[in-house]
Enzyme design. Structure first.
Site, PDB file in Angstrom:
ATOM      1  N   ASN A   1      -4.680   7.663   6.276  1.00  0.00           N
ATOM      2  CA  ASN A   1      -4.717   7.161   4.909  1.00  0.00           C
ATOM      3  C   ASN A   1      -5.827   7.905   4.177  1.00  0.00           C
ATOM      4  O   ASN A   1      -6.979   7.872   4.602  1.00  0.00           O
ATOM      5  CB  ASN A   1      -4.990   5.652   4.900  1.00  0.00           C
ATOM      6  CG  ASN A   1      -5.259   5.126   3.511  1.00  0.00           C
ATOM      7  OD1 ASN A   1      -4.774   5.667   2.522  1.00  0.00           O
ATOM      8  ND2 ASN A   1      -6.041   4.060   3.420  1.00  0.00           N
TER       9      ASN A   1
ATOM     10  N   GLU B   1       3.205  -1.458 -15.956  1.00  0.00           N
ATOM     11  CA  GLU B   1       3.194  -1.339 -14.505  1.00  0.00           C
ATOM     12  C   GLU B   1       4.540  -1.683 -13.872  1.00  0.00           C
ATOM     13  O   GLU B   1       4.977  -0.996 -12.943  1.00  0.00           O
ATOM     14  CB  GLU B   1       2.121  -2.265 -13.909  1.00  0.00           C
ATOM     15  CG  GLU B   1       0.708  -1.753 -14.051  1.00  0.00           C
ATOM     16  CD  GLU B   1      -0.298  -2.719 -13.448  1.00  0.00           C
ATOM     17  OE1 GLU B   1      -1.136  -2.267 -12.655  1.00  0.00           O
ATOM     18  OE2 GLU B   1      -0.237  -3.918 -13.775  1.00  0.00           O
TER      19      GLU B   1
ATOM     20  N   ARG C   1       0.811  -1.216   0.000  1.00  0.00           N
ATOM     21  CA  ARG C   1       0.000   0.000   0.000  1.00  0.00           C
ATOM     22  C   ARG C   1       0.848   1.272   0.000  1.00  0.00           C
ATOM     23  O   ARG C   1       0.310   2.373  -0.126  1.00  0.00           O
ATOM     24  CB  ARG C   1      -0.932   0.011   1.219  1.00  0.00           C
ATOM     25  CG  ARG C   1      -1.928  -1.124   1.254  1.00  0.00           C
ATOM     26  CD  ARG C   1      -2.871  -0.968   2.431  1.00  0.00           C
ATOM     27  NE  ARG C   1      -3.656   0.239   2.309  1.00  0.00           N
ATOM     28  CZ  ARG C   1      -4.820   0.328   1.689  1.00  0.00           C
ATOM     29  NH1 ARG C   1      -5.341  -0.750   1.126  1.00  0.00           N
ATOM     30  NH2 ARG C   1      -5.473   1.465   1.622  1.00  0.00           N
TER      31      ARG C   1
ATOM     32  N   HIS D   1      -5.599   2.098 -38.867  1.00  0.00           N
ATOM     33  CA  HIS D   1      -6.148   3.414 -38.520  1.00  0.00           C
ATOM     34  C   HIS D   1      -5.172   4.224 -37.667  1.00  0.00           C
ATOM     35  O   HIS D   1      -5.598   5.100 -36.914  1.00  0.00           O
ATOM     36  CB  HIS D   1      -7.489   3.257 -37.798  1.00  0.00           C
ATOM     37  CG  HIS D   1      -8.543   2.619 -38.635  1.00  0.00           C
ATOM     38  ND1 HIS D   1      -9.036   3.192 -39.790  1.00  0.00           N
ATOM     39  CD2 HIS D   1      -9.177   1.424 -38.503  1.00  0.00           C
ATOM     40  CE1 HIS D   1      -9.945   2.398 -40.326  1.00  0.00           C
ATOM     41  NE2 HIS D   1     -10.040   1.314 -39.559  1.00  0.00           N
TER      42      HIS D   1
ATOM     43  N   GLU E   1      -4.692  -5.924 -21.211  1.00  0.00           N
ATOM     44  CA  GLU E   1      -4.181  -6.329 -19.912  1.00  0.00           C
ATOM     45  C   GLU E   1      -2.696  -6.673 -19.988  1.00  0.00           C
ATOM     46  O   GLU E   1      -1.927  -6.358 -19.083  1.00  0.00           O
ATOM     47  CB  GLU E   1      -4.988  -7.520 -19.380  1.00  0.00           C
ATOM     48  CG  GLU E   1      -4.509  -8.093 -18.061  1.00  0.00           C
ATOM     49  CD  GLU E   1      -4.550  -7.119 -16.898  1.00  0.00           C
ATOM     50  OE1 GLU E   1      -3.936  -7.431 -15.854  1.00  0.00           O
ATOM     51  OE2 GLU E   1      -5.168  -6.038 -17.020  1.00  0.00           O
TER      52      GLU E   1
END
Length: 595
Positions: A102, A474, A29, A490, A467
């Site tokens: 937080n 990432e 986190r 395109h 994905e």
């Protein structure tokens, strides 16, 4: 995003080792700083600094602090650079109050200016520091710690989970939340607060989930929860069925590779939700004329697959909207719309805002991995994925668990027994694909040179391409773009040069021939083509530079559940080649609960 922990022990043992152990479990986190605050002998003791947990602990020995209660924090910076001054816990001027937070305080600048005029002195650049100063202000006006915190949350705007201690009220931790996660754990030897359950699995399995605006008081005797009118609330206690070992690496080098290898189990366990999902469909069937998925990031890609499935199998118009953009489409909702919210954590801020809007007009369904999270408590219906705790920032097994839930929902909604039978085979196909890990590792090393990647797929394989590109971005920090293969002409084709890697997803099925044509287009322009396709596809092996093969029984309908695995592994192994930590990508953290 940040993680917070609090603990008060029933005995007089030092709490710092437990706080450090718990907060270490929340490093996903935030990992730009860490800090602990404990209380002993009428004094708050603080150790904190910028850096990863292990680095700071080696310097400060965070487990060596006196006192049997305290709070802890890991930070992912939003306001103020990573630094010792900006790290939590934050204190008032006299160091009588310490808090961890937080979230984001949206109006902190105007509060800070007002407090400075009143004589308060600030040391950090954070939004959080206004909180201890506000608590100090209200305690000086005669409020106790609990009510000073309540007065504080009446002033601040934004999302928050806050835990506070004070020298004026020892042996007590006060906490509250709004739109940021907070759980309360009841253990054999003490009482706990945490942003997420992995932090306290080792110490407490019985959990209370505070709602917005409720105040939690922890002391040696137990836990009390008050509503906004100071009434005691008898909160339901729920038990977590996750084990502490689930949140450990168990011999793997990284959580990411561990969680990739747990995907067959995650899918198998999530398939047990079939009867529950059928009960939801029985309740809504006949009332729904439109379905709308709302999600962010990886969950958005799972939702796109859901659109293809539901529209092709059930014939119900289906939209997919990014949660952060949802409010611009809210006027199209009605009581014939089912809005499906997909979130690993169940605490994603954008999704929660959208859910509150959707609940005003429509039926809502949450697909969530974390029991007791905010989405599970606010949505009308809930599907609980069974992935277990996911620690790696880049989602892997929770993505497959989400997809499995969506496949079950789509198959049951369309009464497609053939697809249900195929889903039972998926865990075996996953295990079989993972047997090729060393081969995929060798291929991945050959593409370490690239600065750009392109991923191509058609139909059900298009979201898989997105994905795959996201996983690459990432954790490797290589630019990756996923495209619907038919869109090459395109614009994207202009970017294909000699040596550019193009990953082409080519399962057997209706889109096969057209995708092969697109493969030839990029190959003729000098691209290095890495294809993922059927093990018996000789034409693919001839055309592509490298091929990762999948069991021929996997057709394009169920391919998203299996073909994504090599893409996860490619990103993982390239990351290792570059010397990065796949579990802690720069600028990212898990469970984004700020907008």
């Amino acid at each position: 995003m940040c993680g917070i922990v609090g603990c008060i022990l029933k005995n007089d043992d030092n709490v710092a080792p437990i706080l450090f152990d718990c907060i270490s479990k929340l490093e996903y986190r935030g990992y730009d700083s860490i800090g602990l605050a404990t209380y002993s002998e009428n004094k708050i003791h603080i150790k904190k600094d910028k850096g990863k947990i292990e680095e700071v602990n080696n310097k400060l020995n965070l487990s060596d602090m006196p006192g049997n209660f305290g709070i802890a924090h890991v930070r992912w910076a939003t306001h103020g650079d990573p630094s010792k001054l900006n790290s939590h816990p934050h204190v008032d001027e006299r160091k009588d109050i310490a808090i961890v937070h937080n979230g984001i305080i949206e109006n902190y600048l105007e509060i800070k200016e007002k407090l400075i005029k009143e004589g308060h002195v600030f040391k950090s650049d954070t939004d959080t520091e206004v909180i201890p100063h506000l608590i100090e202000k209200f305690m000086n006006e005669g409020f106790d710690l609990e009510h000073a915190l309540r007065e504080t949350i009446d002033v601040i705007h934004g999302a928050y989970a806050i835990a506070a201690i004070s020298t004026k009220e020892p042996n007590k931790i006060i906490a509250t939340r709004k739109d940021s996660p907070l759980i309360v754990g009841i253990g054999e030897n003490g009482y706990y607060l945490a942003s997420d359950s992995p932090a306290i699995l080792k110490y407490a399995k019985d959990i209370i989930y505070p709602e917005r605006g409720e105040i939690v008081i922890l002391d040696k005797n137990g836990v009390v929860v008050h509503d906004e009118f100071d009434n005691v609330i008898n909160k339901e206690i729920e038990s977590i069925d996750w084990t502490p070992e689930m949140a450990e690496k168990e011999g793997y080098d990284h959580f990411m590779i561990k969680e990739i290898n747990e995907q067959a189990v995650a899918v198998r366990n999530t398939l047990t939700q079939k009867e529950h999902i059928q009960s939801i469909i029985d309740d809504i069937e006949g009332d729904i004329q439109r379905i709308c998925f709302v999600a962010c990031g990886t969950s958005y890609h799972a939702s796109l697959t859901g659109k293809y499935l539901i529209e092709s199998l059930a014939g119900i118009p289906t939209d997919v909207i990014l949660a952060s953009e949802f409010k611009y489409s809210a006027n199209t909702l009605n009581d014939k719309t089912l809005v499906i919210f997909i979130s690993q954590s169940g605490e994603t801020a954008d999704s929660l805002k959208a859910l509150d809007i959707a609940n005003q007009t429509s039926k809502t369904l949450g697909i969530v991995n974390v029991a007791g999270s905010s989405i599970t408590r606010r949505a009308k219906y809930v599907i609980q994925t069974q992935a277990g705790p996911e620690i790696g920032v880049a989602a892997t097994k929770t993505y497959l668990a989400q997809l499995t839930s969506i496949y079950l929902f789509s198959a049951l909604l369309s009464k497609n027994d053939e697809l249900l039978d195929e889903l039972d085979k998926v865990p075996g196909f996953i295990d079989e694909t993972l047997e090729n890990v060393e081969f995929i590792k060798g291929i991945s090393k050959r593409y370490n040179y690239a600065r750009d990647f392109f991923y191509l797929g058609r139909g059900f394989s298009y979201p898989t391409a997105l994905e795959g590109a996201l996983k690459l971005k990432e954790i490797t920090y290589i630019h990756g773009e996923g495209y619907a293969a038919g869109e090459l002409k395109h614009g994207p084709l202009a970017l294909i040069d000699e040596g550019i890697p193009v990953v082409v997803i080519v399962p057997p099925g209706d889109s096969y021939r057209k995708t092969m044509s697109n493969l030839e287009e990029v190959k003729s322009r000098g691209a290095n083509v890495l294809a993922i396709g059927s093990a018996n596809d000789d034409a693919l092996k001839e055309q592509a530079d490298d091929v990762i093969t999948i069991n021929p029984e996997v057709d394009e309908l169920i391919a998203p559940l299996i073909y994504v695995i090599p893409l996860q592994l490619i990103a993982y192994f390239i990351t290792l080649e570059k010397g990065h930590d796949p579990d802690k990508p720069k600028n990212l953290a898990k469970c984004v609960t700020v907008e």
